[in-house]
Design an enzyme around this catalytic site. Structure first.
Site, PDB file in Angstrom:
ATOM      1  NE  ARG A  66      -3.735  -1.994  -0.366  1.00  0.00           N
ATOM      2  CZ  ARG A  66      -3.774  -2.687  -1.505  1.00  0.00           C
ATOM      3  NH1 ARG A  66      -3.054  -2.328  -2.528  1.00  0.00           N
ATOM      4  NH2 ARG A  66      -4.548  -3.738  -1.623  1.00  0.00           N
TER       5      ARG A  66
ATOM      6  CD  GLU B  44      -2.912   1.034  -4.053  1.00  0.00           C
ATOM      7  OE1 GLU B  44      -3.718   0.691  -4.915  1.00  0.00           O
ATOM      8  OE2 GLU B  44      -3.049   0.795  -2.828  1.00  0.00           O
TER       9      GLU B  44
ATOM     10  CB  SER C 190      17.256  14.704   3.560  1.00  0.00           C
ATOM     11  OG  SER C 190      18.180  13.804   4.138  1.00  0.00           O
TER      12      SER C 190
END
Length: 149
Positions: free
Chosen positions: A90, A93, A116
């Site tokens: 997820r 995704e 960073s």
């Protein structure tokens, strides 16, 4: 004889399960965030001698394992390019769907550069919600502009 950092990570996870230790307890013992501490115990950060000694005591690790905790690790904990674990997928995704949006908004606000992952912090909290609890994740990284030369 321990041949790699992954063996130490496996020993930590096994001891965590056996002893019923929570990551927040380990973090409190070494005086750092649960997020950094968990990453370090999972092999993604190098610990100081003092931190490694405390972790070694908590998880009943050998002196050799404690020494491995102090070595700068090879970073990257995913076993495949596309993660197969549903929770990690997820996140993959999210980056696939919102990555270009995040990039555009950071560039619009800060200019050409990156966030960073070294000068970085993360905070994960449970957010109570009557429709179902939510996961609240805050990522904070220093902006690093690209230099011209």
């Amino acid at each position: 004889m321990i041949s790699n950092r992954e063996e130490v990570t496996a020993a930590i996870i096994a001891a965590k399960v056996t002893k019923g230790i929570k990551w927040s307890e380990v973090a409190a013992a070494i005086g750092l965030s649960k997020e950094w501490t968990t990453a370090a115990c999972l092999g993604q950060m190098a610990m100081s001698k003092e931190q490694a000694t405390i972790v070694g005591e908590l998880f009943s690790l050998s002196d050799e394992a404690v020494a491995w905790l102090q070595i700068a690790p090879y970073k990257g904990s995913l076993p495949t390019a596309v993660p197969t674990d549903p929770l990690i997928y997820r996140w993959y995704e999210i980056v696939n769907v919102y990555g270009s949006t995040i990039k555009e908004l950071i560039h619009e606000e800060f200019g050409d550069g990156i966030m960073s992952a070294i000068d970085f912090s993360m905070d994960i909290q449970r957010e109570q919600d009557p429709k179902g609890d939510r996961v609240n994740v805050v990522l904070s990284g220093k902006f690093l502009p690209y230099k011209t030369y």
